[in-house]
Design an enzyme around this catalytic site. Structure first.
Site, PDB file in Angstrom:
ATOM      1  CD  GLN B  19      57.198  16.252  76.486  1.00 32.78           C
ATOM      2  OE1 GLN B  19      57.281  16.933  75.400  1.00 32.78           O
ATOM      3  NE2 GLN B  19      56.902  15.092  76.221  1.00 32.78           N
ATOM      4  CB  CYS B  26      55.508  17.341  72.513  1.00 30.76           C
ATOM      5  SG  CYS B  26      54.911  15.873  71.428  1.00 30.76           S
ATOM      6  CG  HIS B 162      58.965  15.837  69.713  1.00 30.12           C
ATOM      7  ND1 HIS B 162      58.182  15.655  71.123  1.00 30.12           N
ATOM      8  CD2 HIS B 162      59.741  17.294  70.048  1.00 30.12           C
ATOM      9  CE1 HIS B 162      58.750  16.624  72.038  1.00 30.12           C
ATOM     10  NE2 HIS B 162      59.414  17.274  71.439  1.00 30.12           N
TER      11      HIS B 162
END
Lengths: 108, 232
Positions: B19, B26, B162
């Protein structure tokens, strides 16, 4: 530096840490804008070695910690660059599929 | 539920992506990886889909500040598909949704938020394919390899920041009896040089780092001509 060193594995001495930082810079192709910045990143690097050591001794599984490409970032920088600073998510709609689209749209 | 499953062995999981440091995307990488794997398994069609389209079109120019997989899947669902990564390449920054690049190659049938039950999630992974999951990424900064298992105070399950893709699970039994336990295999979006070739393993069954809190997956219809692939 002496405070950080006290928390590091006892067999690590400063010259070794400098060598490790140089290897880290080479391995991950890191360059810094100034000597001050290099010095600051070295301190962060030492801090992360300490964190890795603490994580390693308290690990409940088989994970191994150590130098990664993020080792020159503070915890805050890492969270800001790679983590999502979003509020805790509201429970989303449990299921969505074609037959329910109208209902879901109304609910949302 | 089978004891182990690894969708990578079936060739169903697309390559690990990176990324980059400038876009907290993410969630979009996980959304796309989930759809790509499900299309491989259920439609027998390999695809490289556009992460940037998800970033641009799920939110209005804020996708690089972070987002949720269910919003990404909703955007794909509403648009009846996602474009290819060649037509709509990743640039890793916020930009307006590029309507002229959207080519709807992979529609999804819907999405599902899974119950907070790791046995159930394992059943879905084994029978349907990889699923996305939100988790706490704090300890990943210094992670190199192995199976992560942390007490909850080190990796709070209520601070989820995340997203990754659960591509399988297994169990390890040490011959010396030093450590045994089940684990998840999770694809990350930090490139293939991070962790275990872009993946990491996380203890399964104890909601480690909040992995079971928000597991979400697209639903893709089976091809009428072929049966879905079984998880090796």
């Amino acid at each position: 530096a002496s405070e950080v060193q006290a928390a590091l594995p006892p067999n690590l001495i400063m010259t070794q840490m400098v060598q490790m930082f140089q290897d880290f810079m080479r391995q991950f192709n890191k360059t810094y804008e100034s000597q001050e910045e290099t010095h600051r990143r070295f301190k962060v690097f030492m801090r992360n070695l300490e964190v890795s050591h603490v994580l390693q001794v308290s690990e409940l599984g088989t994970a191994q910690y150590g130098i990664t490409r993020f080792s020159d970032l503070t915890e805050h920088e890492f969270a800001k660059m790679y983590g999502m600073s979003l509020p805790s998510p509201a429970p989303p709609v449990k299921q969505l599929s074609y037959p329910n689209l109208g209902n879901i749209a109304n609910k949302s | 539920i089978s004891q182990s499953c690894d969708w990578r062995k079936a060739g169903a999981v697309s390559a690990v992506k990176d990324q980059g440091p400038d876009c907290r995307s993410c969630w979009a990488f996980a959304t796309v990886s989930n759809i790509e794997a499900l299309w491989n398994i259920h439609q027998h069609v390999p695809r490289n889909l556009s992460v940037q389209e998800v970033i641009d079109c799920a939110y209005k120019k804020t996708g690089c500040q972070g987002g949720f997989v269910w919003d990404g899947l909703l955007a794909v669902f509403k648009n009846r598909g996602l474009s290819s990564s060649v037509l709509y390449p990743y640039v890793g920054r916020n930009q307006p949704c590029q309507e002229h690049r959207r080519k709807k190659v992979t529609p999804i049938y819907g999405y599902e938020v899974l119950p907070r039950d790791e046995k159930y999630i394992a059943g879905i992974v084994a029978s349907q394919g990889p699923v996305t999951a939100l988790f706490n990424m704090k300890v990943l900064q210094n992670y190199k390899k192995g199976i992560l298992r942390r007490p909850s105070q080190d990796c709070r399950p209520d601070h989820l920041d995340h997203v990754g893709v659960i591509v399988g699970f297994n169990e390890v039994k040490s011959r010396r009896g030093s450590w045994t336990g089940p684990y998840w295999i999770i694809q990350n979006s930090w490139g293939e040089h991070w962790g275990e070739q872009g993946y990491f393993r996380l203890h399964r069954g104890t909601n480690t780092c909040g992995i079971a809190m928000y597991a979400v997956t697209a639903t893709v219809k089976d091809s009428e001509r072929k049966k879905p692939v079984l998880c090796p």
